[in-house]
Motif scaffolding. Structure first.
Motif, short mmCIF file in Angstrom:
data_model
loop_
_atom_site.label_atom_id
_atom_site.label_comp_id
_atom_site.label_asym_id
_atom_site.label_seq_id
_atom_site.Cartn_x
_atom_site.Cartn_y
_atom_site.Cartn_z
N LEU A 1 15.42 -3.93 7.47
CA LEU A 1 15.03 -4.07 6.06
C LEU A 1 16.16 -4.71 5.27
CD1 LEU A 1 13.27 -0.97 4.47
CD2 LEU A 1 12.39 -3.25 4.91
N GLY B 1 0.82 -1.21 0.00
CA GLY B 1 0.00 0.00 0.00
C GLY B 1 0.85 1.26 0.00
N ILE B 2 0.19 2.39 -0.17
CA ILE B 2 0.88 3.68 -0.16
C ILE B 2 1.69 3.83 1.14
CG2 ILE B 2 -1.23 4.84 0.70
CD1 ILE B 2 -0.24 7.36 -0.80
N GLY B 3 2.95 4.24 0.98
CA GLY B 3 3.81 4.49 2.14
C GLY B 3 4.33 3.26 2.84
N SER B 4 4.10 2.07 2.26
CA SER B 4 4.57 0.85 2.93
C SER B 4 6.09 0.73 2.85
CB SER B 4 3.91 -0.39 2.31
OG SER B 4 4.16 -0.42 0.92
N GLY B 5 6.67 1.29 1.77
CA GLY B 5 8.13 1.25 1.63
C GLY B 5 8.60 0.45 0.42
N LYS B 6 7.74 0.33 -0.60
CA LYS B 6 8.12 -0.42 -1.81
C LYS B 6 9.39 0.14 -2.45
CE LYS B 6 4.21 0.64 -3.68
NZ LYS B 6 3.55 1.19 -2.50
N THR B 7 9.38 1.47 -2.65
CA THR B 7 10.52 2.10 -3.32
C THR B 7 11.79 1.93 -2.49
OG1 THR B 7 9.02 3.66 -4.36
CG2 THR B 7 11.33 4.27 -4.34
N THR B 8 11.65 2.05 -1.18
CA THR B 8 12.80 1.89 -0.29
C THR B 8 13.37 0.47 -0.42
OG1 THR B 8 11.71 3.46 1.18
CG2 THR B 8 13.51 2.17 2.13
N GLU C 1 8.17 -3.02 -9.66
CA GLU C 1 7.51 -2.36 -8.52
C GLU C 1 6.16 -1.82 -8.98
OE1 GLU C 1 9.60 1.06 -6.92
OE2 GLU C 1 7.86 1.63 -5.72
N ARG D 1 4.57 8.47 7.35
CA ARG D 1 5.66 8.54 6.35
C ARG D 1 5.20 9.30 5.11
NH1 ARG D 1 7.63 2.25 6.88
NH2 ARG D 1 8.92 2.51 8.73
N ARG E 1 6.53 12.83 3.52
CA ARG E 1 7.12 12.81 2.17
C ARG E 1 6.36 13.71 1.21
NH1 ARG E 1 6.19 7.51 -1.24
NH2 ARG E 1 4.18 8.53 -1.20
N ASN F 1 8.21 -3.71 7.12
CA ASN F 1 8.94 -2.43 7.20
C ASN F 1 8.36 -1.56 8.31
OD1 ASN F 1 10.56 -0.25 6.63
ND2 ASN F 1 9.30 0.47 4.93
P1 ATP Z 1 4.12 4.91 -2.59
O1 ATP Z 1 3.18 3.79 -2.81
O2 ATP Z 1 3.44 6.13 -2.09
O3 ATP Z 1 5.02 5.19 -3.76
P2 ATP Z 1 6.13 3.36 -1.22
O4 ATP Z 1 5.47 2.11 -0.77
O5 ATP Z 1 7.02 3.26 -2.42
O6 ATP Z 1 5.08 4.52 -1.36
P3 ATP Z 1 8.37 4.62 0.06
O7 ATP Z 1 8.35 5.82 -0.83
O8 ATP Z 1 9.48 3.63 -0.10
O9 ATP Z 1 6.96 3.88 0.02
O10 ATP Z 1 8.36 5.06 1.60
C1 ATP Z 1 7.49 6.10 2.03
C2 ATP Z 1 8.28 7.13 2.82
O11 ATP Z 1 8.72 6.52 4.03
C3 ATP Z 1 9.55 7.60 2.10
O12 ATP Z 1 9.75 8.94 2.38
C4 ATP Z 1 10.66 6.73 2.72
O13 ATP Z 1 11.89 7.37 2.69
C5 ATP Z 1 10.13 6.52 4.13
N1 ATP Z 1 10.51 5.21 4.69
C6 ATP Z 1 10.29 4.01 4.12
N2 ATP Z 1 10.75 3.01 4.89
C7 ATP Z 1 11.26 3.62 6.00
C8 ATP Z 1 11.88 3.13 7.20
N3 ATP Z 1 12.06 1.82 7.42
N4 ATP Z 1 12.27 4.02 8.11
C9 ATP Z 1 12.08 5.35 7.91
N5 ATP Z 1 11.50 5.87 6.82
C10 ATP Z 1 11.10 5.03 5.87
#
Ligand code: ATP
Length: 197
Positions: free
Chosen positions: A179, A9-16, A109, A138, A142, A173
């Protein structure tokens, strides 16, 4: 070549998580970014969008009309029409891109891997999860999105409990589980699976 989908989901951390795979040398295809490229570069997709939604889908500058599309995306019908129009182009682009990569496996992704049917374009899938309150915090740090906007995106995506049963692997995450260690373990498993693929 083994193809692995990463969703969540949104903000879960996929991109990270994808950035960590990338640091291990694994090529990552970002479906959202590729879609944006196609809106600009694919004459055929641009034509199909006009056929489906009319001329208002593009601004006079030629850029995609985000406000117009956001309105359409509020309704199941509009979402389906957009997905049905765009996804075949993204699937084809992913296929071409994968064929060009030289790596034991590649990653796609996609925020809506299962919702869009893109799960059928990958062999394995990974769900990135995080508690809802952490995800919202998060995203707020962002993006300049309101809580209402974030909630409406969350409501349009499948829940973790639904996705959990469909994926092969889960990455937690939550800021407590490492991670890097989780991705390192998964990378080793995927390299092993790729050699037997
Ligand atoms: P979206 O679906 O909105 O693209 P996403 O699932 O790709 O989101 P990310 O962009 O990877 O999520 O992470 C959301 C925000 O949280 C980013 O700013 C990222 O830097 C931060 N973040 C992710 N994982 C962590 C973590 N383990 N600790 C701290 N910050 C984190």
């Amino acid at each position: 070549m083994l193809k692995v989908g990463i969703t969540g989901g949104i903000g879960s951390g996929k991109t990270t998580v994808c950035e960590i795979f990338s640091s291990f040398g694994i090529p990552v295809f970002n479906a959202d970014a590729e879609t944006k490229q196609l809106y600009t570069n694919s004459t055929e997709l641009r034509h199909q969008l006009v056929v489906t939604f009319g001329e208002d889908v593009f601004l006079t500058s030629g850029a995609i009309n985000k406000a117009f599309l956001s309105e359409k995306l509020k309704f199941d019908e509009g979402r389906k029409a957009l997905n049905d129009t765009v996804h075949p182009f993204v699937f084809e682009r992913f296929k071409q891109w994968s064929d060009e990569q030289k790596s034991p496996y590649v990653i796609k992704e996609a925020a809506i891997l299962f919702e869009s049917g893109a799960d059928k374009t990958v062999n394995k899938s990974i769900l990135v999860t995080a508690p809802m309150d952490i995800r919202i915090d998060r995203v707020k740090s962002r993006d300049a999105r309101t809580s209402e906007e974030i909630q409406s995106i969350i409501a349009s995506q499948w829940t973790d409990s639904r996705l959990r049963d469909l994926v092969d692997f889960i990455v937690v995450n939550d800021g407590k589980h490492s991670l890097i260690e989780q991705v390192r373990d998964l990378h080793a498993k995927l390299i092993h699976q790729a050699t037997h693929f």
